[in-house]
Design an enzyme around this catalytic site. Structure first.
Site, mmCIF file in Angstrom:
data_model
loop_
_atom_site.group_PDB
_atom_site.id
_atom_site.type_symbol
_atom_site.label_atom_id
_atom_site.label_comp_id
_atom_site.label_asym_id
_atom_site.label_seq_id
_atom_site.Cartn_x
_atom_site.Cartn_y
_atom_site.Cartn_z
ATOM 1 C CG ASP A 64 88.587 -49.249 49.979
ATOM 2 O OD1 ASP A 64 87.805 -48.415 50.447
ATOM 3 O OD2 ASP A 64 89.274 -50.017 50.693
ATOM 4 C CG ASP A 103 90.921 -45.846 50.437
ATOM 5 O OD1 ASP A 103 91.513 -45.441 51.454
ATOM 6 O OD2 ASP A 103 89.675 -45.885 50.356
ATOM 7 C CE LYS A 133 90.499 -43.506 53.255
ATOM 8 N NZ LYS A 133 90.106 -44.857 53.785
ATOM 9 C CD GLU A 135 89.815 -49.917 56.213
ATOM 10 O OE1 GLU A 135 88.901 -49.556 55.451
ATOM 11 O OE2 GLU A 135 89.837 -51.045 56.766
ATOM 12 C CD GLU A 202 83.255 -45.425 57.237
ATOM 13 O OE1 GLU A 202 82.277 -45.856 56.596
ATOM 14 O OE2 GLU A 202 84.437 -45.533 56.844
#
Length: 285
Positions: A64, A103, A133, A135, A202
């Protein structure tokens, strides 16, 4: 190890290997066992994906991050499922070997596991992505568990999670201090226990990322997380010098494509203005 065994391992290498089929989660797990490091790049269109696939990049992320570097948004938050599905399908069509990870954008899985499954299914079934993926560690535990039980591979993302940039107050290093470090380690183990096949970290201190990598049996993918992760990922428009403004500290620039495109555009414009293009060789009669 015999010469034959070494040759076999070499043929199975994620980067530089000779296998022509799609890379799978089993290949990534085997690479972790071998101690093999591997590269991952973002891609958002068929042409770029085909270039990276031909270059041997084993995993491509349809991130994204397209919101920032292709769609003109200030953050990833506005990116929609429709945009992710379109870009993911293009990347799949442009590749033959690379594993394509798509994402789940902001708002597509936060409501709960059922919403996550519905949208992840779109990316896998309609776009052809090999994995998704999302978060979050413990806060996305139920989503990860349901997706994995339903047959959808999940890559987790910890540390700086761009979809939460408003809550985080900006783009800052995550995991500093004992409490934050312990929470990130708990999140990493929770993601693994929930069935995630890999973990992106990250903007995490290198020492913490190294500890997480040692603690997990699944591969870790670093972006600003030091050299000890099992893999490294970059946003391709950063590493190719396509973005403007200050380059993030963790990015190494490998090309200057912004300058190359600019030079080509100016040369084309000058040729048109000066009547040097098109010439006879470019003209039909």
């Amino acid at each position: 190890m015999t010469h034959a065994q070494q040759a076999a391992d070499s043929s199975k290498a994620l980067y530089g290997g000779t296998q022509q089929r799609r890379i799978t989660v089993r290949d990534l797990a085997a690479a972790k066992q071998r101690g093999e490091k591997w590269p991952m790049l973002t891609a958002y269109d068929a042409m770029t994906a085909s270039v990276f696939d031909e270059a041997g990049i084993p995993v491509l992320l349809v991130g994204d991050s397209a919101g920032n570097c292709h769609l003109g948004y200030d953050t990833t938050v506005p990116v929609t499922m429709e945009q992710m599905a379109m870009m993911s399908a293009a990347v799949v069509r442009g590749t033959r070997r690379a594993m394509v990870v798509a994402d789940l954008p902001f708002g597509s899985y936060q409501e709960g596991p059922v919403q996550a499954l519905r949208n992840a299914t779109r990316l896998v079934k309609e776009a052809g992505a090999g994995a998704v993926k999302l978060e979050g560690g413990e806060r996305s535990l139920a989503q990860t568990e349901l997706l994995v039980r339903s047959g959808i591979p999940v890559m987790s993302h910890l540390g700086l999670t761009p979809q939460s940039v408003n809550a985080l107050g900006g783009y800052y290093v995550q995991g500093r201090g004992d409490e934050a470090a312990h929470q990130l380690l708990r999140d990493a183990k929770a993601a693994q226990d929930a069935g995630a096949f890999a973990l992106v970290m990250e903007m995490v201190p290198a020492e913490l990322a190294a500890e997480v990598t040692r603690s997990l049996s699944i591969p870790t993918v670093g972006i600003g997380a030091g050299p000890d992760c099992d893999a490294q990922v970059l946003v391709w428009t950063d590493m190719a010098g396509m973005t403007s403004g200050r380059m993030p500290r963790f990015v190494k620039q490998y090309a200057r494509l912004r300058e190359t495109l600019g030079d080509a555009a100016r040369e084309f414009a000058q040729d048109v203005v000066g009547s040097a293009f098109p010439t006879e060789e470019h003209t039909f009669h």
